[in-house]
Scaffold this motif. Sequence first.
Motif: not given
Length: 124
Positions: A51-55
């Motif tokens: 999952i990316s840092g921002s979600g």
Amino acid sequence: QVQLVESGGGLVQAGGSLRLSCAASGRTFRSAAMGWFRQAPGKEREIVATISGSGGSAYYTDSVKGRFTISRDNPKNTVYLQMNSLKPEDTAVYYCASSSIVGVATTGRTFNYWGQGTQVTVSS
């Protein structure tokens, strides 16, 4: 330095559910993509979901699509893996990992911090 602590593993019957949690400390959490990996006995470690840092973006390996969901709570510095419709072939040690990049990753190459792992066993 990043510290990762997984929890939530256990023994479950096929078709059941588990939710894994990974608490992170030591780094600005939202600046790092996070991932779940697993390693079954006699097999190489494989990527499960990231999952990316921002979600806002996520990646799943084909074998878990539609059954597993990765999510993160940035204020709580925690990433989760909701596992539904579990199968015996999901049995493995599951590891949480932190990446050096913020965008979603589809391989394990950018993951440089790892938790100690939590055992998931699915009985038939």
